[in-house]
Design a protein around this motif. Structure first.
Motif, PDB file in Angstrom:
ATOM      1  N   LEU A  75       0.845  -1.180   0.000  1.00 53.35           N
ATOM      2  CA  LEU A  75       0.000   0.000   0.000  1.00 53.35           C
ATOM      3  C   LEU A  75       0.885   1.236   0.000  1.00 53.35           C
ATOM      4  N   PRO A  83      -3.740   6.342  -8.234  1.00 52.55           N
ATOM      5  CA  PRO A  83      -4.758   5.382  -7.795  1.00 52.55           C
ATOM      6  C   PRO A  83      -5.153   4.400  -8.900  1.00 52.55           C
ATOM      7  N   THR A 114      -3.625   0.877  -9.168  1.00 54.24           N
ATOM      8  CA  THR A 114      -4.008  -0.179  -8.234  1.00 54.24           C
ATOM      9  C   THR A 114      -4.439  -1.426  -8.988  1.00 54.24           C
ATOM     10  N   GLN A 155      -0.183  -7.745  -4.885  1.00 58.61           N
ATOM     11  CA  GLN A 155      -1.155  -6.644  -4.860  1.00 58.61           C
ATOM     12  C   GLN A 155      -0.440  -5.303  -4.685  1.00 58.61           C
ATOM     13  N   THR A 178      -1.632  -1.361  -4.107  1.00 55.62           N
ATOM     14  CA  THR A 178      -2.756  -0.480  -3.830  1.00 55.62           C
ATOM     15  C   THR A 178      -2.239   0.938  -3.642  1.00 55.62           C
ATOM     16  N   SER A 200      -3.335   4.695  -2.680  1.00 54.78           N
ATOM     17  CA  SER A 200      -4.408   5.488  -2.075  1.00 54.78           C
ATOM     18  C   SER A 200      -4.310   6.948  -2.511  1.00 54.78           C
TER      19      SER A 200
END
Length: 121
Positions: A11, A88, A91, A116, A118, A120
């Motif tokens: 993230l 974003p 993602t 993954q 991600t 933000s």
């Protein structure tokens, strides 16, 4: 048995950076093209970047040019995807792939399990 193992996802805030790694094993990849793909929720998997293991030549999806850099380390049998200025819309689950392909974007023979990413806002 060919294995491609991706690491480095996570993230990050918009504008940040991540570096993905793909460790390749199980055969000699000298004449392979190594690619990175991504799949966002509800969307089809799409090509991101590719590199020729033998020559180091690269090819990118237009929307990541200037932000992403694909590279390889022959000694470590590893391909990297350095991702800067993340947005974003970047993602997705990112996949590493290997193939003896004439074209940059397809076909690929081997795939990793994905990592993954991600971003933000």
């Amino acid at each position: 048995q060919v294995q491609l193992v991706e690491t480095g996802g996570g993230l990050v805030q918009a504008g940040g950076s991540l570096r993905l790694s793909c460790l390749a094993s199980g055969r000699t990849f000298s004449w392979y093209t190594m690619g990175w793909f991504r799949q966002a929720p509800g969307k089809e998997r799409e090509f991101v970047a590719a590199i020729s293991w033998s020559t180091g030549s690269t090819y990118y999806k237009d929307s990541v040019k200037g932000r992403f850099t694909i590279s390889r380390d022959n000694a470590k049998n590893t391909v990297y995807l350095q991702m800067n200025s993340l947005k974003p819309e970047d993602t997705a689950v990112y996949y590493c792939a290997a193939g003896q392909t004439a074209g940059w974007t397809s076909p690929y023979d081997y795939w990793g399990q994905g990592t993954q990413v991600t971003v933000s806002s």
